[in-house]
Design a protein around this motif. Sequence first.
Motif, PDB file in Angstrom:
ATOM      1  N   PHE A  59       1.031  -1.168  -0.017  1.00  0.00           N
ATOM      2  CA  PHE A  59      -0.102   0.090   0.082  1.00  0.00           C
ATOM      3  C   PHE A  59       0.780   1.323  -0.041  1.00  0.00           C
ATOM      4  CE2 PHE A  59      -3.689  -2.387   1.535  1.00  0.00           C
ATOM      5  CZ  PHE A  59      -4.761  -2.027   0.644  1.00  0.00           C
ATOM      6  N   ASN A  60       1.897   1.187   0.840  1.00  0.00           N
ATOM      7  CA  ASN A  60       2.621   2.515   0.840  1.00  0.00           C
ATOM      8  C   ASN A  60       3.520   2.572  -0.606  1.00  0.00           C
ATOM      9  OD1 ASN A  60       3.912   4.318   2.510  1.00  0.00           O
ATOM     10  ND2 ASN A  60       5.859   3.450   2.220  1.00  0.00           N
ATOM     11  N   SER A  61       3.777   1.919  -1.162  1.00  0.00           N
ATOM     12  CA  SER A  61       4.523   1.805  -2.355  1.00  0.00           C
ATOM     13  C   SER A  61       3.317   2.315  -3.487  1.00  0.00           C
ATOM     14  CB  SER A  61       4.936   0.561  -2.998  1.00  0.00           C
ATOM     15  OG  SER A  61       5.350   0.765  -4.389  1.00  0.00           O
ATOM     16  N   ALA A  62       2.413   1.885  -3.403  1.00  0.00           N
ATOM     17  CA  ALA A  62       1.114   2.052  -4.281  1.00  0.00           C
ATOM     18  C   ALA A  62       0.844   3.697  -3.937  1.00  0.00           C
ATOM     19  CB  ALA A  62      -0.179   1.418  -4.254  1.00  0.00           C
ATOM     20  N   LEU A  63       0.852   4.208  -2.727  1.00  0.00           N
ATOM     21  CA  LEU A  63       0.492   5.618  -2.131  1.00  0.00           C
ATOM     22  C   LEU A  63       1.444   6.444  -2.591  1.00  0.00           C
ATOM     23  CD1 LEU A  63      -0.732   7.627  -0.549  1.00  0.00           C
ATOM     24  CD2 LEU A  63       0.461   7.169   1.252  1.00  0.00           C
ATOM     25  N   ASN A  64       2.851   6.122  -2.481  1.00  0.00           N
ATOM     26  CA  ASN A  64       3.994   6.936  -3.324  1.00  0.00           C
ATOM     27  C   ASN A  64       3.799   7.342  -4.729  1.00  0.00           C
ATOM     28  OD1 ASN A  64       5.280   7.478  -0.921  1.00  0.00           O
ATOM     29  ND2 ASN A  64       6.491   5.728  -0.793  1.00  0.00           N
ATOM     30  N   ASP A  65       3.457   6.129  -5.395  1.00  0.00           N
ATOM     31  CA  ASP A  65       3.183   6.253  -6.995  1.00  0.00           C
ATOM     32  C   ASP A  65       2.210   6.949  -7.180  1.00  0.00           C
ATOM     33  OD1 ASP A  65       5.292   4.246  -7.566  1.00  0.00           O
ATOM     34  OD2 ASP A  65       3.919   2.712  -7.757  1.00  0.00           O
ATOM     35  N   SER A  66       0.958   6.861  -6.570  1.00  0.00           N
ATOM     36  CA  SER A  66      -0.153   7.987  -6.765  1.00  0.00           C
ATOM     37  C   SER A  66       0.105   9.161  -6.346  1.00  0.00           C
ATOM     38  CB  SER A  66      -1.255   7.179  -5.901  1.00  0.00           C
ATOM     39  OG  SER A  66      -1.787   6.038  -6.470  1.00  0.00           O
ATOM     40  N   LEU A  67       0.925   9.531  -5.490  1.00  0.00           N
ATOM     41  CA  LEU A  67       1.309  10.885  -4.940  1.00  0.00           C
ATOM     42  C   LEU A  67       1.964  11.531  -5.986  1.00  0.00           C
ATOM     43  CD1 LEU A  67       2.235  10.364  -1.201  1.00  0.00           C
ATOM     44  CD2 LEU A  67       0.201  11.737  -2.197  1.00  0.00           C
ATOM     45  N   CYS A  68       3.045  10.602  -6.624  1.00  0.00           N
ATOM     46  CA  CYS A  68       3.785  11.392  -8.000  1.00  0.00           C
ATOM     47  C   CYS A  68       2.837  11.565  -9.248  1.00  0.00           C
ATOM     48  CB  CYS A  68       4.789  10.218  -8.161  1.00  0.00           C
ATOM     49  SG  CYS A  68       6.060  10.033  -6.822  1.00  0.00           S
ATOM     50  N   MET A  69       2.118  10.573  -9.361  1.00  0.00           N
ATOM     51  CA  MET A  69       1.009  10.977 -10.273  1.00  0.00           C
ATOM     52  C   MET A  69       0.202  12.179  -9.979  1.00  0.00           C
ATOM     53  SD  MET A  69      -0.484   7.373 -11.750  1.00  0.00           S
ATOM     54  CE  MET A  69      -0.100   6.141 -10.401  1.00  0.00           C
ATOM     55  N   GLN A  70      -0.393  12.466  -8.887  1.00  0.00           N
ATOM     56  CA  GLN A  70      -0.999  13.382  -8.361  1.00  0.00           C
ATOM     57  C   GLN A  70      -0.214  14.920  -8.673  1.00  0.00           C
ATOM     58  OE1 GLN A  70      -0.367  15.713  -5.444  1.00  0.00           O
ATOM     59  NE2 GLN A  70      -1.983  16.903  -6.081  1.00  0.00           N
ATOM     60  N   ASP A  71       1.067  14.936  -8.295  1.00  0.00           N
ATOM     61  CA  ASP A  71       1.816  15.711  -8.475  1.00  0.00           C
ATOM     62  C   ASP A  71       2.258  16.303  -9.889  1.00  0.00           C
ATOM     63  OD1 ASP A  71       3.667  17.749  -7.377  1.00  0.00           O
ATOM     64  OD2 ASP A  71       5.254  16.626  -8.279  1.00  0.00           O
ATOM     65  N   GLU A  72       2.350  15.052 -10.912  1.00  0.00           N
ATOM     66  CA  GLU A  72       2.503  15.508 -12.305  1.00  0.00           C
ATOM     67  C   GLU A  72       1.233  16.300 -12.904  1.00  0.00           C
ATOM     68  OE1 GLU A  72       5.217  15.609 -14.250  1.00  0.00           O
ATOM     69  OE2 GLU A  72       6.308  15.000 -12.210  1.00  0.00           O
ATOM     70  N   ILE A  73       0.004  15.805 -12.490  1.00  0.00           N
ATOM     71  CA  ILE A  73      -1.247  16.397 -13.031  1.00  0.00           C
ATOM     72  C   ILE A  73      -1.214  17.672 -12.589  1.00  0.00           C
ATOM     73  CG2 ILE A  73      -3.605  16.182 -12.747  1.00  0.00           C
ATOM     74  CD1 ILE A  73      -3.309  13.169 -12.333  1.00  0.00           C
ATOM     75  N   TYR A  74      -0.955  18.104 -11.148  1.00  0.00           N
ATOM     76  CA  TYR A  74      -1.196  19.388 -10.595  1.00  0.00           C
ATOM     77  C   TYR A  74       0.051  20.264 -11.391  1.00  0.00           C
ATOM     78  CZ  TYR A  74       0.365  23.173  -7.653  1.00  0.00           C
ATOM     79  OH  TYR A  74       0.901  24.545  -7.396  1.00  0.00           O
ATOM     80  N   LYS A  75       1.164  19.809 -11.476  1.00  0.00           N
ATOM     81  CA  LYS A  75       2.235  20.706 -12.062  1.00  0.00           C
ATOM     82  C   LYS A  75       1.659  21.097 -13.383  1.00  0.00           C
ATOM     83  CE  LYS A  75       6.210  19.069  -9.964  1.00  0.00           C
ATOM     84  NZ  LYS A  75       7.484  18.150 -10.207  1.00  0.00           N
ATOM     85  N   THR A  76       1.144  20.081 -14.357  1.00  0.00           N
ATOM     86  CA  THR A  76       0.571  20.305 -15.761  1.00  0.00           C
ATOM     87  C   THR A  76      -0.442  21.497 -15.729  1.00  0.00           C
ATOM     88  OG1 THR A  76       1.265  18.156 -16.473  1.00  0.00           O
ATOM     89  CG2 THR A  76      -0.485  18.980 -17.650  1.00  0.00           C
ATOM     90  N   MET A  77      -1.426  21.052 -14.584  1.00  0.00           N
ATOM     91  CA  MET A  77      -2.510  22.039 -14.557  1.00  0.00           C
ATOM     92  C   MET A  77      -1.996  23.631 -14.316  1.00  0.00           C
ATOM     93  SD  MET A  77      -5.436  19.874 -12.577  1.00  0.00           S
ATOM     94  CE  MET A  77      -6.894  20.988 -12.828  1.00  0.00           C
ATOM     95  N   SER A  78      -1.136  23.464 -13.496  1.00  0.00           N
ATOM     96  CA  SER A  78      -0.623  24.774 -13.014  1.00  0.00           C
ATOM     97  C   SER A  78       0.157  25.430 -14.029  1.00  0.00           C
ATOM     98  CB  SER A  78       0.267  24.488 -11.742  1.00  0.00           C
ATOM     99  OG  SER A  78       0.952  25.750 -11.137  1.00  0.00           O
ATOM    100  N   GLN A  79       0.813  24.719 -14.754  1.00  0.00           N
ATOM    101  CA  GLN A  79       1.526  25.337 -16.082  1.00  0.00           C
ATOM    102  C   GLN A  79       0.762  25.950 -16.960  1.00  0.00           C
ATOM    103  OE1 GLN A  79       3.964  22.023 -17.416  1.00  0.00           O
ATOM    104  NE2 GLN A  79       5.645  22.384 -15.925  1.00  0.00           N
ATOM    105  N   LYS A  80      -0.595  25.402 -17.028  1.00  0.00           N
ATOM    106  CA  LYS A  80      -1.464  25.723 -18.023  1.00  0.00           C
ATOM    107  C   LYS A  80      -2.542  26.985 -17.457  1.00  0.00           C
ATOM    108  CE  LYS A  80      -1.725  21.602 -20.780  1.00  0.00           C
ATOM    109  NZ  LYS A  80      -1.684  22.201 -22.126  1.00  0.00           N
TER     110      LYS A  80
END
Length: 83
Positions: A37-58
Amino acid sequence: MDDKNIMENLLLTEKGVCDLFLHGTIESNTANVHQTFNSALNDSLCMQDEIYKTMSQKGWYPTEQAQEQQIQKVKQKFSQQGN
């Protein structure tokens, strides 16, 4: 549905996934399940961060800088609660 709406939906979904994985990590009763679960959480947090960064840039996720006075007020409040 435009790209902004799609990204907003992706972000909300990913935040929900992070919440589920966090609770799975907290509630797991074996080290193996906890680590999975912890590994899946970290992967999901990274995905969330990438989505946020993309949205922020736009310009689709605007944020404002907190004033130092506001930061200090919050810090003071939490330090008083700890006493």
